[in-house]
Write a protein that holds these residues in place. Structure first.
Motif, PDB file in Angstrom:
ATOM      1  N   TYR A 129       5.659  -1.627  -5.368  1.00 27.40           N
ATOM      2  CA  TYR A 129       5.532  -0.944  -4.092  1.00 27.40           C
ATOM      3  C   TYR A 129       4.865   0.429  -4.216  1.00 27.40           C
ATOM      4  N   ASP A 130       4.210   0.822  -3.123  1.00 29.47           N
ATOM      5  CA  ASP A 130       3.564   2.140  -2.998  1.00 29.47           C
ATOM      6  C   ASP A 130       2.460   2.347  -4.030  1.00 29.47           C
ATOM      7  N   VAL A 131       1.514   1.424  -4.044  1.00 28.14           N
ATOM      8  CA  VAL A 131       0.387   1.519  -4.989  1.00 28.14           C
ATOM      9  C   VAL A 131      -0.941   1.389  -4.230  1.00 28.14           C
ATOM     10  N   GLY A 132      -1.022   2.056  -3.083  1.00 28.55           N
ATOM     11  CA  GLY A 132      -2.200   1.925  -2.223  1.00 28.55           C
ATOM     12  C   GLY A 132      -3.425   2.649  -2.729  1.00 28.55           C
ATOM     13  N   VAL A 133      -4.500   2.466  -1.995  1.00 24.26           N
ATOM     14  CA  VAL A 133      -5.810   2.958  -2.440  1.00 24.26           C
ATOM     15  C   VAL A 133      -5.943   4.467  -2.373  1.00 24.26           C
ATOM     16  N   ALA A 134      -5.026   5.158  -1.697  1.00 29.25           N
ATOM     17  CA  ALA A 134      -5.088   6.621  -1.674  1.00 29.25           C
ATOM     18  C   ALA A 134      -4.797   7.214  -3.054  1.00 29.25           C
ATOM     19  N   VAL A 156       0.434  -6.274   0.900  1.00 31.64           N
ATOM     20  CA  VAL A 156       0.929  -5.844   2.206  1.00 31.64           C
ATOM     21  C   VAL A 156       0.472  -4.412   2.461  1.00 31.64           C
ATOM     22  N   ALA A 157      -0.273  -4.213   3.547  1.00 35.26           N
ATOM     23  CA  ALA A 157      -0.793  -2.867   3.809  1.00 35.26           C
ATOM     24  C   ALA A 157      -1.105  -2.659   5.275  1.00 35.26           C
ATOM     25  N   GLY A 158      -0.897  -1.415   5.717  1.00 34.13           N
ATOM     26  CA  GLY A 158      -1.273  -1.013   7.064  1.00 34.13           C
ATOM     27  C   GLY A 158      -2.491  -0.119   6.995  1.00 34.13           C
ATOM     28  N   MET A 159      -2.516   0.913   7.825  1.00 31.25           N
ATOM     29  CA  MET A 159      -3.662   1.833   7.900  1.00 31.25           C
ATOM     30  C   MET A 159      -4.975   1.045   8.016  1.00 31.25           C
ATOM     31  N   GLU A 160      -5.886   1.191   7.029  1.00 36.44           N
ATOM     32  CA  GLU A 160      -7.160   0.458   7.097  1.00 36.44           C
ATOM     33  C   GLU A 160      -7.106  -0.868   6.358  1.00 36.44           C
ATOM     34  N   GLY A 211       0.818  -1.192   0.000  1.00 33.38           N
ATOM     35  CA  GLY A 211       0.000   0.000   0.000  1.00 33.38           C
ATOM     36  C   GLY A 211       0.859   1.252   0.000  1.00 33.38           C
ATOM     37  N   GLY A 212       1.855   1.277   0.891  1.00 35.65           N
ATOM     38  CA  GLY A 212       2.716   2.442   0.995  1.00 35.65           C
ATOM     39  C   GLY A 212       4.176   2.059   1.146  1.00 35.65           C
ATOM     40  N   THR A 213       5.034   3.076   1.140  1.00 37.94           N
ATOM     41  CA  THR A 213       6.464   2.849   1.331  1.00 37.94           C
ATOM     42  C   THR A 213       6.756   2.336   2.734  1.00 37.94           C
ATOM     43  N   SER A 214       5.931   2.721   3.697  1.00 38.01           N
ATOM     44  CA  SER A 214       6.121   2.267   5.077  1.00 38.01           C
ATOM     45  C   SER A 214       5.914   0.768   5.250  1.00 38.01           C
ATOM     46  N   ASP A 215       5.273   0.141   4.282  1.00 41.05           N
ATOM     47  CA  ASP A 215       5.007  -1.300   4.355  1.00 41.05           C
ATOM     48  C   ASP A 215       6.119  -2.141   3.720  1.00 41.05           C
ATOM     49  N   ILE A 216       7.134  -1.489   3.178  1.00 46.10           N
ATOM     50  CA  ILE A 216       8.139  -2.214   2.398  1.00 46.10           C
ATOM     51  C   ILE A 216       8.953  -3.187   3.245  1.00 46.10           C
ATOM     52  N   ALA A 217       9.205  -2.855   4.515  1.00 48.35           N
ATOM     53  CA  ALA A 217      10.005  -3.759   5.349  1.00 48.35           C
ATOM     54  C   ALA A 217       9.355  -5.131   5.449  1.00 48.35           C
TER      55      ALA A 217
END
Length: 248
Positions: A152-157, A178-182, A126-132
């Motif tokens: 990477y970094d292809v989230g719903v936002a 792989v995603a955080g937030m919601e 979802g985001g760069t923060s999820d890359i780890a």
């Protein structure tokens, strides 16, 4: 020991190339070897198709070093997860070709080539923060003998980013989302592809994310068919399962 290695040994005994006592010495530690602080499961590769993986977090550094040293005697590939820099330094002392992947917190030692199928695994975040977490999944899958495409970094936002990479995702045999937030990424991907989607919630997010719990619950309640959910931050589990699916 792999199945073909066991068969070769038995054939050598049958033909008289290897003495029975030699074969017994070779096989007596096949189930596992007790080294005091650990019981190394040498039988796992024969049983499951993959050698034992070392989970480092919570272990004493010297214990990890001892386990790795014992496993290296069999000229095996090594995959050690949740490893710190200190663990890497200790392993490097006994294994010059050990490689550290700091983002994924994984140590790898590659002594044997593992054949990869033509199909590949897509690892999407979802985001760069999820890359780890995604890298833990990707490196695990690669070490187990798979081709991996990182998206990477292809989230719903910014859904256009995901749609711009849809061709790469849809041609994968299995997708790790792989995603955080919601945690909405898994549902969106699941609704766009006809392949199994392994959803990995991450602990990335603000307070009400509850360290990944909100993403976990969102993924568990996905309305998209074909989505299976891993534990929070469990990139290793996703990479391992994706490998099994990719090799069916």
């Amino acid at each position: 020991m792999k199945t073909f290695e066991l068969r070769k040994l038995l054939e050598e005994v049958k033909s008289g190339q290897v003495e029975v006592d030699q074969a017994v010495d070779h096989l007596k530690e096949l189930p596992y070897k007790d080294i005091g602080i650990a019981k190394i499961d040498y039988h796992r590769e024969l049983r499951n198709g993959y050698p034992e993986v070392i989970y480092c977090e919570g272990k004493d550094v010297s214990h990890v070093q001892q386990i790795v040293g014992e496993m290296l005697k069999g000229n095996n590939n090594i995959l050690a997860t949740r490893a710190s820099e200190n663990v890497y330094k200790a392993i490097k002392e006994i294994c010059a070709d050990a490689e550290y992947h700091p983002l994924a917190r994984i140590i790898t030692v590659k002594r044997k080539e593992v054949s990869a199928p033509d199909s590949y695994i897509a690892v999407v975040t979802g985001g760069t923060s999820d890359i780890a977490v995604a890298e833990e999944a990707a490196i695990t899958a690669e070490m187990l003998g798979n081709r991996v495409d990182r998206i990477y970094d292809v989230g719903v936002a910014g859904l256009h980013r995901l749609l711009g990479n849809l061709d790469r995702i849809t041609h994968a045999k299995v997708v790790i989302a792989v995603a955080g937030m919601e945690g909405a990424l898994a549902s969106v991907v699941g609704g766009l592809v006809d392949k199994p989607v392994l959803a990995v919630p991450t602990s990335i997010g603000y307070g009400a994310n509850f360290n990944g719990l909100s993403a976990l619950l969102s993924m568990l309640n996905s309305c998209s068919s074909g989505v299976a959910v891993m534990n929070i931050d469990n990139g290793f589990g996703a990479g391992y399962m994706a490998s099994m699916i990719n090799k069916l």
